[in-house]
Design a protein around this motif. Structure first.
Motif, PDB file in Angstrom:
ATOM      1  N   LEU A  48      13.918   7.173 -14.413  1.00 42.78           N
ATOM      2  CA  LEU A  48      12.815   6.216 -14.453  1.00 42.78           C
ATOM      3  C   LEU A  48      12.896   5.237 -13.286  1.00 42.78           C
ATOM      4  N   ALA A  49      14.091   4.730 -13.001  1.00 41.53           N
ATOM      5  CA  ALA A  49      14.254   3.804 -11.873  1.00 41.53           C
ATOM      6  C   ALA A  49      13.854   4.485 -10.566  1.00 41.53           C
ATOM      7  N   LYS A  50      14.262   5.735 -10.389  1.00 42.43           N
ATOM      8  CA  LYS A  50      13.904   6.476  -9.174  1.00 42.43           C
ATOM      9  C   LYS A  50      12.399   6.711  -9.096  1.00 42.43           C
ATOM     10  N   ALA A  51      11.778   7.070 -10.205  1.00 45.55           N
ATOM     11  CA  ALA A  51      10.324   7.297 -10.228  1.00 45.55           C
ATOM     12  C   ALA A  51       9.580   6.014  -9.859  1.00 45.55           C
ATOM     13  N   ARG A  52      10.064   4.881 -10.326  1.00 46.10           N
ATOM     14  CA  ARG A  52       9.441   3.599  -9.977  1.00 46.10           C
ATOM     15  C   ARG A  52       9.513   3.364  -8.470  1.00 46.10           C
ATOM     16  N   GLY A  53      10.689   3.547  -7.902  1.00 44.17           N
ATOM     17  CA  GLY A  53      10.846   3.360  -6.457  1.00 44.17           C
ATOM     18  C   GLY A  53      10.019   4.347  -5.657  1.00 44.17           C
ATOM     19  N   ASP A  54       9.999   5.594  -6.106  1.00 42.36           N
ATOM     20  CA  ASP A  54       9.219   6.622  -5.399  1.00 42.36           C
ATOM     21  C   ASP A  54       7.723   6.310  -5.426  1.00 42.36           C
ATOM     22  N   ASN A  55       7.227   5.753  -6.532  1.00 44.70           N
ATOM     23  CA  ASN A  55       5.803   5.396  -6.609  1.00 44.70           C
ATOM     24  C   ASN A  55       5.459   4.269  -5.641  1.00 44.70           C
ATOM     25  N   ILE A  56       6.349   3.297  -5.519  1.00 44.76           N
ATOM     26  CA  ILE A  56       6.122   2.216  -4.559  1.00 44.76           C
ATOM     27  C   ILE A  56       6.164   2.776  -3.137  1.00 44.76           C
TER      28      ILE A  56
ATOM     29  N   ALA B 289       5.496   5.781  -2.152  1.00 40.26           N
ATOM     30  CA  ALA B 289       4.294   6.592  -1.915  1.00 40.26           C
ATOM     31  C   ALA B 289       3.099   5.705  -1.564  1.00 40.26           C
ATOM     32  N   GLU B 290       2.972   4.562  -2.243  1.00 35.80           N
ATOM     33  CA  GLU B 290       1.877   3.632  -1.919  1.00 35.80           C
ATOM     34  C   GLU B 290       2.036   3.068  -0.506  1.00 35.80           C
ATOM     35  N   LEU B 291       3.263   2.733  -0.133  1.00 35.28           N
ATOM     36  CA  LEU B 291       3.495   2.233   1.230  1.00 35.28           C
ATOM     37  C   LEU B 291       3.183   3.315   2.265  1.00 35.28           C
ATOM     38  N   GLU B 292       3.578   4.533   1.989  1.00 36.86           N
ATOM     39  CA  GLU B 292       3.269   5.653   2.892  1.00 36.86           C
ATOM     40  C   GLU B 292       1.759   5.839   3.008  1.00 36.86           C
ATOM     41  N   ALA B 293       1.047   5.719   1.898  1.00 40.82           N
ATOM     42  CA  ALA B 293      -0.410   5.842   1.918  1.00 40.82           C
ATOM     43  C   ALA B 293      -1.041   4.746   2.775  1.00 40.82           C
ATOM     44  N   GLU B 294      -0.346   3.628   2.927  1.00 46.15           N
ATOM     45  CA  GLU B 294      -0.828   2.524   3.761  1.00 46.15           C
ATOM     46  C   GLU B 294      -0.371   2.655   5.218  1.00 46.15           C
ATOM     47  N   GLY B 295       0.282   3.765   5.546  1.00 43.38           N
ATOM     48  CA  GLY B 295       0.655   4.013   6.933  1.00 43.38           C
ATOM     49  C   GLY B 295       2.076   3.642   7.317  1.00 43.38           C
ATOM     50  N   ILE B 296       2.905   3.330   6.353  1.00 38.98           N
ATOM     51  CA  ILE B 296       4.301   3.015   6.643  1.00 38.98           C
ATOM     52  C   ILE B 296       5.093   4.319   6.639  1.00 38.98           C
ATOM     53  N   ASP B 297       5.783   4.590   7.742  1.00 37.90           N
ATOM     54  CA  ASP B 297       6.536   5.836   7.905  1.00 37.90           C
ATOM     55  C   ASP B 297       7.635   5.951   6.853  1.00 37.90           C
ATOM     56  N   LYS B 298       7.701   7.104   6.212  1.00 33.41           N
ATOM     57  CA  LYS B 298       8.684   7.371   5.163  1.00 33.41           C
ATOM     58  C   LYS B 298      10.120   7.152   5.658  1.00 33.41           C
ATOM     59  N   ALA B 299      10.360   7.404   6.931  1.00 34.30           N
ATOM     60  CA  ALA B 299      11.701   7.256   7.498  1.00 34.30           C
ATOM     61  C   ALA B 299      12.161   5.794   7.498  1.00 34.30           C
ATOM     62  N   ARG B 300      11.236   4.866   7.368  1.00 33.96           N
ATOM     63  CA  ARG B 300      11.574   3.430   7.360  1.00 33.96           C
ATOM     64  C   ARG B 300      11.851   2.894   5.968  1.00 33.96           C
ATOM     65  N   ILE B 301      11.673   3.740   4.950  1.00 37.82           N
ATOM     66  CA  ILE B 301      11.769   3.292   3.562  1.00 37.82           C
ATOM     67  C   ILE B 301      13.004   3.888   2.885  1.00 37.82           C
ATOM     68  N   VAL B 302      13.797   3.028   2.282  1.00 41.50           N
ATOM     69  CA  VAL B 302      14.947   3.458   1.488  1.00 41.50           C
ATOM     70  C   VAL B 302      14.688   3.005   0.052  1.00 41.50           C
ATOM     71  N   VAL B 303      14.846   3.917  -0.886  1.00 40.93           N
ATOM     72  CA  VAL B 303      14.701   3.573  -2.303  1.00 40.93           C
ATOM     73  C   VAL B 303      16.090   3.503  -2.922  1.00 40.93           C
ATOM     74  N   ARG B 304      16.380   2.386  -3.544  1.00 41.16           N
ATOM     75  CA  ARG B 304      17.646   2.185  -4.267  1.00 41.16           C
ATOM     76  C   ARG B 304      17.291   2.000  -5.735  1.00 41.16           C
ATOM     77  N   ALA B 305      17.628   2.983  -6.531  1.00 47.54           N
ATOM     78  CA  ALA B 305      17.311   2.962  -7.959  1.00 47.54           C
ATOM     79  C   ALA B 305      18.598   2.781  -8.751  1.00 47.54           C
ATOM     80  N   GLU B 306      18.587   1.841  -9.679  1.00 48.36           N
ATOM     81  CA  GLU B 306      19.785   1.547 -10.463  1.00 48.36           C
ATOM     82  C   GLU B 306      19.475   1.643 -11.951  1.00 48.36           C
ATOM     83  N   ALA B 307      20.300   2.408 -12.643  1.00 49.06           N
ATOM     84  CA  ALA B 307      20.147   2.561 -14.087  1.00 49.06           C
ATOM     85  C   ALA B 307      21.018   1.547 -14.817  1.00 49.06           C
ATOM     86  N   ASN B 308      20.468   0.944 -15.857  1.00 52.20           N
ATOM     87  CA  ASN B 308      21.186   0.032 -16.735  1.00 52.20           C
ATOM     88  C   ASN B 308      21.995  -1.030 -15.978  1.00 52.20           C
TER      89      ASN B 308
END
Length: 150
Positions: free
Chosen positions: A103-111, A113-132
């Motif tokens: 769930l934490a990863k899905a939340r980060g991935d959705n954010i 994806a929205e940034l990518e849709a706005e033209g931000i290069d995926k290579a500039r984005i790091v998702v850090r998802a933490e459980a509990n």
């Protein structure tokens, strides 16, 4: 939701000094940066030095609401035209650690994806998802977007 203590100021104090004093300890001093750097250095700040609303999720959900999408679009504006790297930090809590991690990863991935849709290069984005998470100051249903120091 945080409740802030009302602080009285001298009449000759600048607005920036008052803001900095009110937000000391938040880790958020948007107005300490010059206007041309505020949003690029801290995506949570707008050009006027105001804090953007947080990106939040309902319990057990990774769906972004309309307000969250608007915040992400606003965050993307100052990130366009530069190579600033950002980190999206998301959390989730569940008795099943794998479900919380997913769930934490899905939340980060959705954010992301929205940034990518706005033209931000995926290579500039790091998702850090933490459980509990166990830190007392973590808001499990809020996400943070921060600039990665180079």
């Amino acid at each position: 939701m945080r409740v802030r203590q009302r602080i009285e100021f001298d009449a000759d104090e600048s607005e920036d000094a008052r803001y900095a004093e009110q937000h000391r300890g938040d880790g958020v001093l948007c107005r300490e940066l010059g206007p041309e750097h505020r949003a690029a250095k801290d995506p949570g700040c707008d050009q006027r030095g105001n804090r953007r609303p947080p990106i939040t999720f309902d319990d057990g959900s990774s769906d972004l609401g309309p307000g969250d999408v608007a915040t992400i679009k606003a965050v993307a504006i100052p990130l366009k035209g530069n190579d600033t790297k950002i980190q999206i930090t998301t959390y989730a809590h569940d008795s099943n650690i794998a479900a919380a991690r997913s769930l934490a990863k899905a939340r980060g991935d959705n954010i992301a994806a929205e940034l990518e849709a706005e033209g931000i290069d995926k290579a500039r984005i790091v998702v850090r998802a933490e459980a509990n998470p166990t830190a007392p100051d973590v808001q499990v249903n809020e996400a943070q977007i921060t600039v990665v120091a180079e």
